[in-house]
Write a protein that holds these residues in place. Structure first.
Motif, short mmCIF file in Angstrom:
data_model
loop_
_atom_site.label_atom_id
_atom_site.label_comp_id
_atom_site.label_asym_id
_atom_site.label_seq_id
_atom_site.Cartn_x
_atom_site.Cartn_y
_atom_site.Cartn_z
N GLU A 210 14.27 -1.27 5.69
CA GLU A 210 14.72 -1.96 4.49
C GLU A 210 13.83 -1.73 3.28
O GLU A 210 14.34 -1.69 2.17
CB GLU A 210 14.88 -3.46 4.78
N ILE A 211 12.51 -1.55 3.45
CA ILE A 211 11.69 -1.35 2.26
C ILE A 211 11.01 0.01 2.28
O ILE A 211 9.99 0.21 1.62
CB ILE A 211 10.66 -2.48 2.04
N CYS A 212 11.56 1.00 3.00
CA CYS A 212 11.13 2.41 2.90
C CYS A 212 9.62 2.57 3.03
O CYS A 212 8.96 3.03 2.11
CB CYS A 212 11.56 3.05 1.61
N ASP A 213 9.04 2.20 4.15
CA ASP A 213 7.61 2.36 4.43
C ASP A 213 6.72 1.42 3.63
O ASP A 213 5.50 1.54 3.69
CB ASP A 213 7.13 3.80 4.23
N GLY A 214 7.30 0.48 2.89
CA GLY A 214 6.56 -0.62 2.30
C GLY A 214 5.27 -0.27 1.59
O GLY A 214 5.28 0.33 0.52
N ILE A 215 4.13 -0.64 2.21
CA ILE A 215 2.85 -0.51 1.52
C ILE A 215 2.48 0.93 1.22
O ILE A 215 1.77 1.18 0.27
CB ILE A 215 1.72 -1.20 2.32
N THR A 216 2.95 1.90 1.97
CA THR A 216 2.56 3.29 1.69
C THR A 216 3.67 4.05 0.99
O THR A 216 3.65 5.27 0.99
CB THR A 216 2.21 4.02 2.98
N ILE A 217 4.61 3.36 0.36
CA ILE A 217 5.79 4.08 -0.16
C ILE A 217 5.43 5.09 -1.23
O ILE A 217 5.98 6.19 -1.27
CB ILE A 217 6.84 3.06 -0.66
N GLU A 218 4.45 4.79 -2.10
CA GLU A 218 4.16 5.70 -3.20
C GLU A 218 3.07 6.70 -2.85
O GLU A 218 2.76 7.57 -3.65
CB GLU A 218 3.72 4.91 -4.44
N PHE A 219 2.45 6.58 -1.68
CA PHE A 219 1.32 7.44 -1.38
C PHE A 219 1.80 8.77 -0.86
O PHE A 219 2.71 8.84 -0.04
CB PHE A 219 0.40 6.77 -0.36
N SER A 220 1.17 9.85 -1.31
CA SER A 220 1.56 11.17 -0.84
C SER A 220 0.32 12.05 -0.81
O SER A 220 -0.68 11.75 -1.43
CB SER A 220 2.61 11.78 -1.77
#
Lengths: 309, 146
Positions: A210-220
């Motif tokens: 539901e929240i697409c990996d949550g806490i690490t969503i923006e990390f790449s």
């Protein structure tokens, strides 16, 4: 000074626990695959993932704080490594530690979770903020039963707050897992480290659906690789802490090394089987579970420990 | 082959993007994760966020509504990224080529590395397509387009 740098960077610290943690993370994925009648990834898969992430592009989000965003994975890795050093030095029997080191370990084990929260909030993504809020609630839930079980351990080992003395008490008088209060405390601690590592019954902080990996969503890229390495190190440090608290520690001498591997493997197997046989719970269900049931278990464990059972 | 390239080929994280498909290709993609085909033994897994992805699997025709979204998702992905068009609709447009809402096949929007035709393609065909792509020298297209 020199030996401390070796402790931090090479032997029980970054290099050693990174490699062992990667192996444990491979074992976790392999056992998961075998439970689901699949073949599973090859043994070098954690290494491939880590090197690939290091070589990828790192994207900085437009909104949010850039410095905090980049420094959060570094702090997470730092906290995981230093807590692994403080845990593994007494557990492996290399050094005795200092008075009150178990209290320092409790604080250091929280640094990766706080770094996740700070990094998620610094990325400026609303889904990451939802994940961070869930992680905060999870910390509030699991910290209390964890501390209560540690109190029970401290009572059973004759009021000592030094990890090496707790292990020494167990080698003299038998491991704590053999007693009733030890078994109840062990169940509680297994649930707490499941939540600490964010594995499946309590992985609502990085809910993939539901929240697409949550806490690490923006990390790449490389900062995500740092988070991966943090995850690997915690995967070794927490079972080692449980082995020290309940199974009389690990040992690296002679035939004892097989016995130590068996202890860590049993704990990892339990974690993986719990992860594979349970669906994810909601955050309010998790809070009720920890605040009501796990606290009750921990208090029963304390009472039994005071009675000497 | 360098160590970076080798590790890249051994650990492909897949992001699945539906540009307006009828759900058949999506179901066949999910079949790849099940015990019969099990692509995790090659190190592939589905990820939830495009920031973690190495492979973009695009299914369905690109419509006028989703064209800007496809472009945006492609630009948000960290490079190098491989784009694979799954199904006849993503490859050529299929029977929807003359549709009023059709905004060109996928390769007129973003650069595509591999095509897996079929309606829907079999999971074996998808694995074969990825393996053929990886036997080529290097993952191409690392430039963002505007």
């Amino acid at each position: 000074m020199g030996i401390e740098i070796v402790y931090f960077l090479i032997f029980p610290g970054l290099f050693f626990s990174g490699i062992i943690g990667g192996l444990i993370s491979w074992a976790d994925r392999k056992i998961t695959a075998r439970v689901q009648f699949r073949q599973g990834p090859p043994i070098f898969q954690p290494l491939y993932d880590f090197v690939k992430l290091l070589s990828k592009e790192t994207i900085i989000p437009l909104h949010g704080s850039v410095t905090t965003y980049i420094l959060a994975p570094v702090f997470a890795l730092f906290g995981a490594t230093i807590s692994a050093v403080f845990i593994l030095l007494p557990v492996l029997g290399l050094e005795t530690g200092f008075a009150g080191d178990i209290i320092v370990i409790i604080y250091l084990l929280n640094i990766p979770s706080f770094a996740y929260i700070i990094g998620a909030l610094a990325s400026g993504n609303p889904l990451a903020a939802v994940g961070a809020s869930r992680e905060m609630k999870l910390i509030l839930s699991y910290e209390m039963p964890f501390l209560l079980v540690l109190i029970s351990i401290i009572i059973k080992s004759g009021m000592t707050i030094i990890l090496s003395e707790i292990i020494g008490y167990q080698t003299a008088n038998g491991a704590f897992i053999g007693s009733l209060s030890g078994i109840i405390g062990f169940i509680t601690v297994m649930m707490c480290i499941q939540a600490k590592m964010g594995l499946v019954p309590f992985d609502m902080a990085e809910g993939e659906g539901e929240i697409c990996d949550g806490i690490t969503i923006e990390f790449s890229g490389s900062i995500l690789a740092f988070f991966k390495l943090t995850r690997y190190i915690m995967f070794f440090a927490l079972p080692a802490l449980v082995a020290g608290l309940f199974f009389a520690g690990l040992s690296l001498s002679g035939i004892h090394i097989l016995w130590s591997i068996l202890k860590v493997f049993v704990i990892v197997l339990l974690i993986t089987l719990i992860r594979n046989t349970n669906p994810r719970v909601r955050i309010d269900q998790a809070m009720r579970f920890f605040w009501l049931w796990m606290n009750l278990f921990a208090i029963i464990s304390i009472v039994l420990a005071l009675m000497g059972i | 082959m360098g160590i970076k390239e080798f590790c890249f080929k051994k650990s492909l994280w897949v992001f699945h993007l539906s540009a307006g498909s009828c759900n058949n290709c999506d179901i066949e993609i999910l079949d790849l994760l099940t015990p019969r085909f099990d692509v995790e033994r090659f190190g592939m897994k589905l990820v939830g966020s495009v920031r973690h992805a190495d492979v973009l699997l695009v299914t369905g025709i690109v419509t006028k509504k989703t064209r800007s979204r496809v472009l945006e998702i492609y630009e948000q992905a960290p490079k190098p990224i491989i784009v694979i068009a799954i199904g006849a609709c993503a490859c050529t447009g299929g029977i929807f080529t003359s549709g009023y809402n059709f905004a060109g096949p996928l390769d007129t929007v973003i650069p595509v590395d591999a095509y897996v035709p079929g309606c829907p393609p079999k999971p074996e065909a998808m694995i074969a397509g990825v393996m053929k792509l990886l036997s080529k020298p290097a993952p191409a297209n690392n430039e963002a387009i505007s």
